[in-house]
Design an enzyme around this catalytic site. Structure first.
Site: not given
Ligand code: ATR
Length: 284
Positions: A68, A104
């Site tokens: 990520k 997220d």
């Protein structure tokens, strides 16, 4: 029929991921000629994988552990969500230009507000200062929550708080995960969020907070979904608190990625049903 568009999840490991079932169900529900596959990519091959995705015209990607942060250096631009979170979980390929997003934090906020109402003005205690916590912290502060960050390594919580102060102009309190301190803090808090990996399989009997530290007006949100009913959520139930499991966040971060890629409203119920059906099989 329009030509097939391919979407990909890259990470290591990716087996056991719920995303392919969830995303393909969404594509089918909207009759889109799209397909979603999960591909394991080793850390040292990440650059090659992104170059390959670009060359092959992969329409969009999801990015998971451990890529990520590293993936950001291979992209052409970052959306504000990714720049603030310091991590990317969604990439959109716009005619060869790869743009990174992070869904997220907004996925977690969406789920939390659905279940517990607006967070604006509410006192929230966030456990964790890692990647997941960082994305969630930015979304919570942007939405007006009064946030305290607790982390085992207090210096990481301090770093996150100073980053938030720098970017959003909001000063936060930080603390350790010492039980007595947490208990004192929880007495004055309305929402507790676990964004650490504590309680995740195979260490599923662990928790930073137990029933006697909580109260019945607390909403307890655990982003861990392996297992779905974590020790923390079981302790929260004992204390009479409202509990929210981590699957809702997974579904909503995926729904937001779907919307970025397709420009269409995600069929959230279809995605949730697909993920809940699969979770029993692969993560239990
Ligand atoms: P992620 O990107 O999934 O958030 P991470 O960046 O490795 O992963 O962060 C993991 C988080 O879980 C951190 O907040 C970590 O605390 P430290 O910063 O002190 O390492 C927390 N964590 C992991 N194991 C823990 C444990 N046994 N007790 C307390 N906190 C723990």
């Amino acid at each position: 029929m329009k030509s097939l568009k391919v979407f990909m999840l890259i990470g290591d490991p990716v087996e056991g991921s719920l995303s392919p079932v969830m995303m393909n169900a969404a594509f089918r529900a909207l009759k889109l000629n799209h397909a979603y596959v999960a591909v394991r990519v080793r850390e040292k091959l990440l650059g090659d994988a992104i170059a390959g995705a670009r060359r092959m015209g992969i329409a969009g990607l999801n990015v998971t552990i451990p890529h990520k942060i590293a993936v950001m250096s291979f992209l052409d631009a970052l959306d504000e969500s990714a720049a603030l979170a310091g991590a990317v979980n969604t990439i959109k390929n716009s005619r060869g230009r790869l743009v990174g997003f992070n869904t997220d934090g907004e996925g977690a906020l969406w789920n939390l507000e659905e279940k517990a109402g607006r967070v604006k003005g509410k006192r929230v205690l966030l456990l964790g200062a890692g990647g997941a916590a960082r994305a969630i912290a930015f979304s919570l502060v942007k939405a007006g929550a009064e946030l305290t960050i607790a982390n085992r390594t207090v210096s990481r919580a301090e770093e996150l708080a100073s980053l938030i102060e720098q970017k959003l102009g909001k000063k936060l309190e930080v603390m350790s995960t010492d039980r007595a301190e947490l208990k004192r803090a929880l007495a004055g808090v309305e929402i507790l969020i676990n964004a650490t990996s504590v309680g995740m399989r195979p260490r599923e009997n662990e928790t930073l907070v137990t029933a006697e530290m909580m109260h019945k007006n607390l909403v307890v949100y655990d982003i861990v979904y392996k297992p779905l009913r974590t020790r923390l959520l079981r302790e929260a139930e004992k204390a009479g608190a409202v509990t929210i499991d981590g699957l809702g966040m997974l579904v909503r971060q995926g729904a937001l990625a779907f919307e970025i890629w397709t420009g269409k409203r995600a069929p959230i119920k279809v995605m949730e049903a697909a993920a809940r059906g699969e979770v029993g099989k692969v993560v239990g």
